[in-house]
Design a protein around this motif. Structure first.
Motif, PDB file in Angstrom:
ATOM      1  N   GLN A 170       0.814  -1.222   0.000  1.00 38.33           N
ATOM      2  CA  GLN A 170       0.000   0.000   0.000  1.00 38.33           C
ATOM      3  C   GLN A 170       0.851   1.277   0.000  1.00 38.33           C
ATOM      4  OE1 GLN A 170      -2.655  -0.476   3.377  1.00 38.33           O
ATOM      5  NE2 GLN A 170      -4.132  -1.619   2.153  1.00 38.33           N
ATOM      6  N   TYR A 171       1.780   1.359  -0.921  1.00 42.90           N
ATOM      7  CA  TYR A 171       2.661   2.528  -0.972  1.00 42.90           C
ATOM      8  C   TYR A 171       1.916   3.786  -1.396  1.00 42.90           C
ATOM      9  CZ  TYR A 171       6.587  -0.647  -0.389  1.00 42.90           C
ATOM     10  OH  TYR A 171       7.472  -1.574   0.111  1.00 42.90           O
ATOM     11  N   LEU A 172       0.950   3.647  -2.287  1.00 36.67           N
ATOM     12  CA  LEU A 172       0.199   4.837  -2.704  1.00 36.67           C
ATOM     13  C   LEU A 172      -0.629   5.376  -1.551  1.00 36.67           C
ATOM     14  CD1 LEU A 172      -0.662   6.761  -4.950  1.00 36.67           C
ATOM     15  CD2 LEU A 172      -2.474   5.155  -5.543  1.00 36.67           C
ATOM     16  N   ARG A 173      -1.257   4.504  -0.781  1.00 33.83           N
ATOM     17  CA  ARG A 173      -2.038   4.950   0.370  1.00 33.83           C
ATOM     18  C   ARG A 173      -1.170   5.704   1.364  1.00 33.83           C
ATOM     19  NH1 ARG A 173      -7.587   4.602  -0.505  1.00 33.83           N
ATOM     20  NH2 ARG A 173      -8.079   2.621  -1.538  1.00 33.83           N
ATOM     21  N   LYS A 174       0.046   5.211   1.565  1.00 30.82           N
ATOM     22  CA  LYS A 174       0.934   5.860   2.528  1.00 30.82           C
ATOM     23  C   LYS A 174       1.425   7.218   2.030  1.00 30.82           C
ATOM     24  CE  LYS A 174       2.544   1.380   4.261  1.00 30.82           C
ATOM     25  NZ  LYS A 174       3.685   0.440   4.346  1.00 30.82           N
ATOM     26  N   ALA A 175       1.522   7.357   0.709  1.00 29.99           N
ATOM     27  CA  ALA A 175       2.043   8.605   0.145  1.00 29.99           C
ATOM     28  C   ALA A 175       0.941   9.588  -0.230  1.00 29.99           C
ATOM     29  CB  ALA A 175       2.886   8.292  -1.087  1.00 29.99           C
ATOM     30  N   GLU A 176      -0.326   9.223  -0.011  1.00 28.97           N
ATOM     31  CA  GLU A 176      -1.441  10.057  -0.473  1.00 28.97           C
ATOM     32  C   GLU A 176      -1.430  11.455   0.126  1.00 28.97           C
ATOM     33  OE1 GLU A 176      -5.567   8.111  -1.977  1.00 28.97           O
ATOM     34  OE2 GLU A 176      -5.039   7.744   0.109  1.00 28.97           O
ATOM     35  N   ARG A 177      -1.147  11.555   1.387  1.00 25.26           N
ATOM     36  CA  ARG A 177      -1.172  12.883   2.025  1.00 25.26           C
ATOM     37  C   ARG A 177      -0.148  13.806   1.384  1.00 25.26           C
ATOM     38  NH1 ARG A 177      -0.511  14.087   8.559  1.00 25.26           N
ATOM     39  NH2 ARG A 177      -0.766  16.365   8.428  1.00 25.26           N
ATOM     40  N   ARG A 178       1.051  13.289   1.174  1.00 30.28           N
ATOM     41  CA  ARG A 178       2.093  14.088   0.541  1.00 30.28           C
ATOM     42  C   ARG A 178       1.721  14.428  -0.900  1.00 30.28           C
ATOM     43  NH1 ARG A 178       5.976  17.870   0.409  1.00 30.28           N
ATOM     44  NH2 ARG A 178       7.674  17.355  -1.016  1.00 30.28           N
ATOM     45  N   LEU A 179       1.155  13.476  -1.628  1.00 31.01           N
ATOM     46  CA  LEU A 179       0.780  13.714  -3.016  1.00 31.01           C
ATOM     47  C   LEU A 179      -0.319  14.766  -3.129  1.00 31.01           C
ATOM     48  CD1 LEU A 179       0.768  10.041  -4.356  1.00 31.01           C
ATOM     49  CD2 LEU A 179       2.422  11.830  -4.902  1.00 31.01           C
ATOM     50  N   HIS A 201     -14.971   1.481  -6.578  1.00 26.81           N
ATOM     51  CA  HIS A 201     -14.741   1.354  -5.143  1.00 26.81           C
ATOM     52  C   HIS A 201     -13.407   0.662  -4.843  1.00 26.81           C
ATOM     53  CE1 HIS A 201     -18.809   2.699  -4.298  1.00 26.81           C
ATOM     54  NE2 HIS A 201     -19.278   1.808  -5.157  1.00 26.81           N
ATOM     55  N   LEU A 202     -12.926  -0.150  -5.762  1.00 29.41           N
ATOM     56  CA  LEU A 202     -11.726  -0.945  -5.516  1.00 29.41           C
ATOM     57  C   LEU A 202     -10.575  -0.602  -6.448  1.00 29.41           C
ATOM     58  CD1 LEU A 202     -13.406  -4.449  -5.069  1.00 29.41           C
ATOM     59  CD2 LEU A 202     -12.698  -2.877  -3.277  1.00 29.41           C
ATOM     60  N   ALA A 203     -10.799   0.300  -7.394  1.00 29.05           N
ATOM     61  CA  ALA A 203      -9.789   0.555  -8.425  1.00 29.05           C
ATOM     62  C   ALA A 203      -8.464   1.024  -7.829  1.00 29.05           C
ATOM     63  CB  ALA A 203     -10.318   1.591  -9.424  1.00 29.05           C
ATOM     64  N   LYS A 204      -8.521   1.943  -6.874  1.00 31.93           N
ATOM     65  CA  LYS A 204      -7.285   2.471  -6.311  1.00 31.93           C
ATOM     66  C   LYS A 204      -6.525   1.388  -5.546  1.00 31.93           C
ATOM     67  CE  LYS A 204      -7.286   6.576  -4.451  1.00 31.93           C
ATOM     68  NZ  LYS A 204      -7.469   7.699  -3.488  1.00 31.93           N
ATOM     69  N   ASP A 264      -2.893  -0.058  -6.481  1.00 33.39           N
ATOM     70  CA  ASP A 264      -1.834   0.064  -5.484  1.00 33.39           C
ATOM     71  C   ASP A 264      -1.183  -1.282  -5.198  1.00 33.39           C
ATOM     72  OD1 ASP A 264      -0.179   1.354  -3.730  1.00 33.39           O
ATOM     73  OD2 ASP A 264      -1.645   1.494  -2.109  1.00 33.39           O
ATOM     74  N   ALA A 265      -1.957  -2.373  -5.298  1.00 34.38           N
ATOM     75  CA  ALA A 265      -1.404  -3.704  -5.047  1.00 34.38           C
ATOM     76  C   ALA A 265      -0.460  -4.143  -6.158  1.00 34.38           C
ATOM     77  CB  ALA A 265      -2.541  -4.716  -4.898  1.00 34.38           C
TER      78      ALA A 265
END
Length: 398
Positions: free
Chosen positions: A205-214, A282-285, A289-290
């Motif tokens: 889940q790297y995109l989820r972790k970087a979402e705030r910064r992005l 609902h699941l695309a992101k 990310d996976a």
């Protein structure tokens, strides 16, 4: 084909010269494509000869190495031949009609126009673009290979700077140590994958972790004035953030695939149609990310190196059927446990699916294959798809 990549250290004037060479490559590629659009019966050889015509007409095209011009024409022909192939196979939907390129990021030299210095850490470009001598930053020694094995040198622009790639004509050999283990894997979102032994790997889940910064970088970019220096800096920062996420995904996919293939003698996976699954808003992101597709790509690649069978099976009912007695037990996506009313088997849903995937592969119910079909190496040194995949039934993620 092996690919060695190095970061480049140079001056602003040298990087500006690289940019000019990249723009020239884009110009030649698009001009060759226009020739194909305007005339009938244009062949690859016609595009190669047209490069000499462009060099006589435009001084900036003449400054680029002749083989680099031909490589640009080959890019146009690659798009054309892909379009012809899609039409011949009657692929449903759009056939990929060649388009003009706007975001070219690389220029390719073949065996001329460059010279690797004796120290192995400097490369000099000798054509008329004025790039000159650049320092290679990397841990691997390119001088371990004879110069005759280096078939292509590519200069490319990334968000974090400029890089140089060497394509070396060499074969990578890996000696696989048999383990006597066969495994089926079920891809999911709660776990990156679950194998038929019940082991799970947590999703990165790297995109989820970087979402705030992005999001911060996107807001900063939206507040800048168009064509301003601040906008250019904001775009650069945003590109670097996305590049980091991309590299993190690539790293975990490669390491997990290598570990999986190295420790098993047969691997079975679901032949999921990921391009259909990501249509679920609902699941695309989470699916993107996976990076399931990238992981399976590396599994097939390492399977080829290790000569380990990598078998894809149709995903139909792998989550619904009981892995012990075969009875179909209907489940919604929220039901994470398999409880068979017939034989009383109680298992995690994904573990049960992984067992079914392995059983299907061993029984010969194969929807597609990885190493059985063969995996070839393309110009980037990575395996290319060898056969158009047949459509498989859609499956709910998880």
């Amino acid at each position: 084909m092996l690919i060695y990549e190095y970061k480049l250290d140079g001056s602003k004037a040298q990087f500006a010269a690289i940019e000019e060479a990249i723009r020239t490559t884009q110009f030649i590629r698009n001009t060759c494509l226009r020739l194909w659009m305007d005339a009938r019966g244009v062949s690859r050889n016609d595009l190669q000869r047209y490069c000499a015509v462009l060099a006589r007409q435009f001084p900036f095209a003449l400054s680029l190495n002749s083989q680099a011009r031909q490589a640009a024409a080959d890019r146009a022909w690659a798009a054309i031949s892909r379009f012809y192939e899609h039409c011949r196979l009657k692929i449903p939907g759009k056939k990929g009609y060649p388009q003009f390129q706007r975001d070219c990021r690389s220029v390719e030299y073949k065996t001329t126009g460059w010279k690797l210095e004796a120290d192995g850490i400097h490369i000099r470009f000798t054509d008329g673009c004025g790039i000159g001598r650049l320092r290679l930053i990397g841990s691997r020694d390119i001088m371990t290979f004879p110069l005759s094995q280096i078939k292509r040198v590519r200069l490319l622009r990334r968000a974090d700077g400029y890089s140089c790639q060497f394509a070396v004509a060499a074969t990578r050999r890996v000696e696989h140590q048999p383990s006597g283990k066969q495994v089926g894997i079920d891809l999911g979102l709660r776990a990156f994958f679950t194998d038929s032994e019940g082991n799970t790997v947590a999703p990165p889940q790297y995109l989820r972790k970087a979402e705030r910064r992005l999001k911060q970088l996107h807001r900063r970019l939206s507040k800048t004035q168009k064509r301003s220096a601040n906008r250019k800096k904001a775009r650069q920062a945003l590109s670097k953030a996305y590049l980091k996420v991309q590299r993190q995904r690539e790293d975990v996919a490669r390491k997990q695939a290598n570990a999986l293939v190295s420790s098993h003698d047969l691997i079975a996976y679901e032949a999921l149609q990921i391009r259909h699954l990501v249509k679920n808003r609902h699941l695309a992101k989470s699916i993107s990310d996976a990076a399931w597709g990238r992981f399976l790509w590396w599994v097939r690649y390492y399977g080829t190196l290790h000569q380990v069978p990598v078998i894809g099976v149709e995903p139909a009912y792998t989550s619904q059927n009981c892995s012990r007695c075969g009875q179909r037990v209907k489940k919604s996506l929220s039901m994470r446990t398999h409880l068979c009313p017939g034989c009383g088997l109680l298992l995690d849903r994904d573990h049960n699916a992984a067992l079914n995937i392995l059983h299907k592969a061993l029984q010969g119910t194969v929807g597609q294959t990885g190493t059985d079909e063969g995996v070839s190496s393309n110009a980037s040194g990575q395996p290319a798809a060898t056969r158009r995949r047949t459509a498989a039934p859609r499956k709910q993620a998880g």
